[in-house]
Motif scaffolding. Structure first.
Motif, mmCIF file in Angstrom:
data_model
loop_
_atom_site.group_PDB
_atom_site.id
_atom_site.type_symbol
_atom_site.label_atom_id
_atom_site.label_comp_id
_atom_site.label_asym_id
_atom_site.label_seq_id
_atom_site.Cartn_x
_atom_site.Cartn_y
_atom_site.Cartn_z
ATOM 1 N N MET A 696 30.857 42.794 -0.982
ATOM 2 C CA MET A 696 31.559 44.061 -0.871
ATOM 3 C C MET A 696 32.791 43.915 0.027
ATOM 4 S SD MET A 696 29.864 46.007 -2.872
ATOM 5 C CE MET A 696 29.616 44.522 -3.849
ATOM 6 N N PRO A 697 33.906 44.544 -0.333
ATOM 7 C CA PRO A 697 35.164 44.312 0.386
ATOM 8 C C PRO A 697 35.154 44.749 1.841
ATOM 9 C CG PRO A 697 35.385 46.111 -1.198
ATOM 10 C CD PRO A 697 34.079 45.460 -1.475
ATOM 11 N N PHE A 698 34.229 45.615 2.240
ATOM 12 C CA PHE A 698 34.160 46.086 3.623
ATOM 13 C C PHE A 698 33.343 45.164 4.522
ATOM 14 C CE2 PHE A 698 34.274 49.674 0.663
ATOM 15 C CZ PHE A 698 35.420 50.333 1.077
ATOM 16 N N CYS A 699 32.614 44.234 3.921
ATOM 17 C CA CYS A 699 31.638 43.437 4.670
ATOM 18 C C CYS A 699 32.326 42.349 5.497
ATOM 19 C CB CYS A 699 30.624 42.812 3.716
ATOM 20 S SG CYS A 699 29.307 41.924 4.557
ATOM 21 N N VAL A 700 31.995 42.277 6.780
ATOM 22 C CA VAL A 700 32.494 41.209 7.642
ATOM 23 C C VAL A 700 31.768 39.918 7.283
ATOM 24 C CG1 VAL A 700 32.561 40.355 10.024
ATOM 25 C CG2 VAL A 700 33.138 42.756 9.526
ATOM 26 N N ARG A 701 32.539 38.888 6.931
ATOM 27 C CA ARG A 701 31.951 37.627 6.481
ATOM 28 C C ARG A 701 31.653 36.676 7.642
ATOM 29 N NH1 ARG A 701 32.634 36.136 1.434
ATOM 30 N NH2 ARG A 701 30.614 35.173 1.842
ATOM 31 N N ASN A 702 32.566 36.636 8.611
ATOM 32 C CA ASN A 702 32.469 35.641 9.680
ATOM 33 C C ASN A 702 32.519 36.333 11.046
ATOM 34 O OD1 ASN A 702 32.689 33.572 7.636
ATOM 35 N ND2 ASN A 702 34.901 33.911 7.662
ATOM 36 N N TYR A 703 31.648 35.911 11.941
ATOM 37 C CA TYR A 703 31.650 36.479 13.287
ATOM 38 C C TYR A 703 30.946 35.529 14.238
ATOM 39 C CZ TYR A 703 26.749 37.802 12.418
ATOM 40 O OH TYR A 703 25.415 37.778 12.133
ATOM 41 N N LYS A 704 31.145 35.759 15.533
ATOM 42 C CA LYS A 704 30.415 35.010 16.549
ATOM 43 C C LYS A 704 30.143 35.915 17.740
ATOM 44 C CE LYS A 704 34.736 32.771 18.056
ATOM 45 N NZ LYS A 704 35.386 31.453 18.284
ATOM 46 N N ILE A 705 29.139 35.532 18.526
ATOM 47 C CA ILE A 705 28.710 36.322 19.679
ATOM 48 C C ILE A 705 28.768 35.424 20.913
ATOM 49 C CG2 ILE A 705 26.862 37.720 20.668
ATOM 50 C CD1 ILE A 705 25.782 38.125 17.821
ATOM 51 N N LEU A 706 29.432 35.912 21.964
ATOM 52 C CA LEU A 706 29.603 35.156 23.195
ATOM 53 C C LEU A 706 28.889 35.845 24.354
ATOM 54 C CD1 LEU A 706 31.976 34.300 21.288
ATOM 55 C CD2 LEU A 706 33.368 34.001 23.348
ATOM 56 N N ASP A 707 28.419 35.055 25.321
ATOM 57 C CA ASP A 707 27.824 35.628 26.532
ATOM 58 C C ASP A 707 28.892 35.829 27.600
ATOM 59 O OD1 ASP A 707 28.354 33.164 27.635
ATOM 60 O OD2 ASP A 707 26.255 32.554 27.804
ATOM 61 N N ASP A 708 28.477 36.170 28.827
ATOM 62 C CA ASP A 708 29.448 36.483 29.878
ATOM 63 C C ASP A 708 30.178 35.254 30.410
ATOM 64 O OD1 ASP A 708 27.290 35.394 31.194
ATOM 65 O OD2 ASP A 708 26.886 37.151 32.446
ATOM 66 N N GLN A 709 29.727 34.073 30.019
ATOM 67 C CA GLN A 709 30.426 32.848 30.393
ATOM 68 C C GLN A 709 31.325 32.329 29.266
ATOM 69 O OE1 GLN A 709 30.105 31.704 33.610
ATOM 70 N NE2 GLN A 709 28.955 33.646 33.749
ATOM 71 N N GLY A 710 31.416 33.102 28.203
ATOM 72 C CA GLY A 710 32.239 32.692 27.073
ATOM 73 C C GLY A 710 31.585 31.695 26.147
#
Length: 759
Positions: A696-710
């Motif tokens: 679906m065109p609204f769907c985010v394909r790529n992402y990442k999650i970082l902690d407080d130290q990056g």
């Protein structure tokens, strides 16, 4: 070598199995019930009497999966069912957007066998129920035809999702079969004799163009005089096949349980007779190179037994969209009754009447009123014949199954039978677990004390403000168009847009809202204007005196005028949608619902989206932007648009937007749930129709999650699913999480409905 001398008698190989939850019936409802329960840690046995899963959606029958979205032909915006059935439909669209039923079989099998808590028994039919007391089931006996093995399966909790209700029937559960009178429940649409007692079965066939002449010699049993015997055959064409021929139906005046083989033979006669007529009558020259590729060997069943719970859903619940404190699921298909004589009737193949929006299904409909450890799922839930005409469809049945699977988990934890969950604290717990899993319950919002995000401050690198949509396309206003805008209480912003007039003409504009909160049928006129259109390009200004009484979607409706072309936009935004006063005969939508008599349904206009690549938004500019897309929306507890978008949406130019969650104290985080936009307005029919996109065109394909130290604690590429449930390999301790998303495309900003964190 095995050699056995003859004996007087032998016993079957027998296996004794025990489990926490036994589900009988591997249709879509049983599958979703099993997966939901297993994911909560229950040991589940799923018994299916066919070689594949899916029931009517399997390759054995090949019916497309539909529910509240109704081929996009009704006013149920963002109505696709959530949770496991959404996961299955999204996965099928990703792997199988062309709609191959064999591929869909593999997707269902994959989903079930990947759950370690599920024991799957295919080709296994239940034939006896064992009871420890008159109102309690202790076990079932079942036989597998493929390994010649008898199973004796015991469990404390049972679910009948078998379609015909074999467990409930053998156990002595109260049931109904056939239509109620108008007087019993006050249902004005209770059927007359021409619609009979039951909906019939259907049998489909597939054809294929080989590119060279193919002859067809029919079997002797084929129906001979098709043109006379089947009145509706005159509307047939040689290119339609599969479940587009749902009207090849029969059996409404027979016993749809015990006469099924008789019904099947009659449908075989119809199918082979119809194909003979197509191939050999001379009236379909385009069929010369076509061959009959597949004919169903078992019919798709619509209706048989309906079992009684502590509440029987009825027509008024659907049409009036009544609310229930124990709501756990919803429906949205029309009240869809068929003529009793099916394909042999002179009448249209269906008689569909829509409600103004989706309706709640209460938990009290999902268990037997007199067998205390029996859940009900699928089409056999507690509903009148008229209400059943809506609840029977597969996506609704699957949504109900998810509620049953979760209820079995809550009941097991508290060592209760199904009715015990009606106690308010337990019902709230059940609803909370369902909402956490992504199951939408209209009118309910997730409140979760364990969610650490509730304690966090939330900020974003950018937030979308709806001020304007770019002007990219010029399209004739041949069909009335509406632009849906998510507005707050109070002033309606002024709107400017451009049109091109062929000649001098007038354009009628209406501002409407829905009279029922959370629905999307524009039936309450706030204001009407007539704008003058000059030849050539015009900039039209709309200033409204009306005000919104509460936050809701408003519809700016442009009535059709073929002398006018309007500028539209290529930009698409989560929670922003255009709709059209379309006709969709497949679901009895003729632009307006008008009943010829008082049958207890509403009169209203249909305003439906167009399938992509059409369905462009109006190009416009507002005098004050709409700030409905802020970062705090990820705490809303709702994972789809309702009275507003309920999503954080980044600015269109922010290619890698960031969402930051910050806590005053360090938090332990082991589990993160994200909910993305897979377009709940797209119906995702599972077979035959095909879809314009895999993702679906609204769907985010790529992402990442970082902690407080990056440090990157999780990264995902090529996502296509609504819910991403992330179990970290090792819990982290942090005072901040940063989500970095990648914008899906240049014309679609990144969006996120929700983020939840747990220790």
């Amino acid at each position: 070598m095995i050699r056995s001398e003859g004996t007087g008698a032998r016993q079957l190989v027998s296996q004794k199995l025990s489990t926490e939850f036994l589900i009988v019936g591997g249709g879509l409802s049983g599958v979703c019930t099993a997966i939901t329960a297993a994911r909560k840690g229950l040991k589940v046995i799923l018994v299916q009497d066919r070689p594949v899963l899916g029931g009517n959606s399997s390759s054995e029958v090949r019916l497309w999966i539909l529910g509240a979205t109704s081929h996009m032909g009704n006013n149920n915006r963002w109505g696709r069912e959530g949770g496991v059935v959404d996961e299955i439909l999204v996965e099928n669209t990703y792997r199988n957007k062309e709609g191959n039923p064999l591929v869909f079989d593999t997707i269902l099998l994959d989903k079930v066998v990947s759950e370690p808590g599920i024991t799957l028994l295919l080709n296994t039919a239940v034939y006896q129920v064992l009871k420890s007391s008159p109102d309690t089931i202790s076990g079932v006996k079942a036989f597998c035809s493929q390994n010649s093995t008898e199973y004796l399966i015991s469990a404390p909790l049972f679910c009948d999702a078998s379609g015909d209700g074999i467990v409930g029937f053998l156990a002595g559960a109260a049931f109904r079969m056939g239509a109620e009178s108008k007087e019993e429940f006050g249902e004005k649409f209770a059927p007359t004799a021409e619609y009979g007692e039951l909906l019939g079965h259907s049998l489909y066939f597939y054809s294929k163009d080989t590119g060279k002449p193919v002859q067809f010699i029919p079997p002797d049993f084929a129906l001979k005089d098709i043109a006379t015997e089947i009145p509706r055959f005159r509307s047939f064409n040689a290119k339609e096949y599969g479940c587009k021929l749902w009207w090849l139906e029969y059996g409404g005046r027979l016993d749809t349980v015990h006469d099924t083989e008789k019904i099947k033979w009659e449908l075989w006669k119809v199918v082979y007779g119809a194909w003979n007529y197509i191939k050999n009558s001379g009236r379909f020259p385009e069929a010369e190179t076509m061959t009959l590729e597949w004919v169903g060997s078992i019919p798709g069943k619509r209706e048989s037994r309906r079992f009684e719970g502590d509440y029987i859903l009825r027509q008024q619940d659907i049409v009036e969209q009544k609310t229930h404190t124990d709501a756990v699921a919803y429906g949205g298909w029309s009240i869809d009754l068929h003529p009793a004589d099916g394909v042999f009737s002179e009448k249209p193949g269906c008689n569909q009447w829509h409600s103004k929006g989706v309706y709640q299904i209460p938990y009290r409909c999902l268990y037997s009123k007199n067998i205390k450890n029996l859940f009900l799922a699928g089409r056999i839930i507690s509903a009148s014949h008229v209400a059943f005409a809506s609840t029977r469809v597969m996506a609704t049945a699957a949504h109900v199954g998810q509620a049953v699977g979760m209820a079995a988990y809550v009941a097991t934890v508290h060592k209760l039978y199904p009715a015990g969950l009606l106690e308010q604290k337990l019902m709230t717990a059940l609803q909370r677990e369902l909402l956490k899993s992504g199951q939408h319950i209209p009118g309910f919002v997730l409140e979760d004390d364990l969610d650490l995000v509730a304690l966090a401050s939330v900020s974003a690198s950018s937030e979308y403000v709806l001020e304007e949509l770019s002007s990219d396309l010029l399209k004739p206003l041949e069909v009335s168009m509406g632009q849906m805008l998510p507005l707050n209480k109070g002033r309606v912003p002024a709107l400017a847009f451009h049109v091109v007039g062929e000649v001098y003409t007038e354009l009628e504009i209406e501002l409407q809202v829905c009279s029922r909160t959370g629905s999307y049928t524009p039936d309450l006129l706030l204001e009407k204007q007539v704008l003058q259109v000059q030849p050539g390009k015009n900039c039209l200004q709309l200033a409204f005196a009306a005000e919104m009484e509460h936050a809701a979607y408003a519809f700016v409706l442009l009535r059709k005028n073929p002398k006018v072309k309007i500028y539209c936009s290529q930009q698409r935004v989560t929670g922003v949608l255009s709709v059209f006063n379309l006709v969709n005969k497949a679901v009895s939508n003729y632009g307006r619902q008008t009943s010829p008599e008082d049958i207890g349904v509403d009169e209203f206009e249909f305003w439906c989206p167009q399938r992509r690549p059409e369905g462009h938004n109006l190009a416009f500019r507002l005098d004050s932007g709409l700030h409905q897309f802020g970062a705090e929306q990820v705490k809303s507890g709702v994972y789809r648009p309702t009275t507003g978008p309920n999503a954080w949406v980044a600015a269109l130019g922010d290619k890698y937007p960031q969402l930051k969650l910050e806590w005053e104290q360090e938090q332990k985080i082991a589990h993160i749930d994200l909910f993305f936009d897979t377009d709940y307005d797209h119906p995702m029919e599972s077979v035959l129709m095909g879809h314009p996109e895999q993702v679906m065109p609204f769907c985010v394909r790529n992402y990442k999650i970082l902690d407080d130290q990056g440090r990157v604690v999780f990264a995902k590429t090529e996502n296509h699913q609504s819910r991403n449930s992330i179990r970290l390999e090792k819990a982290i301790r942090t005072k901040k999480l940063t989500l970095i998303l990648e914008q899906p495309s240049a014309n679609v900003p990144a969006a996120l409905f929700s983020v939840r964190c747990y220790s």
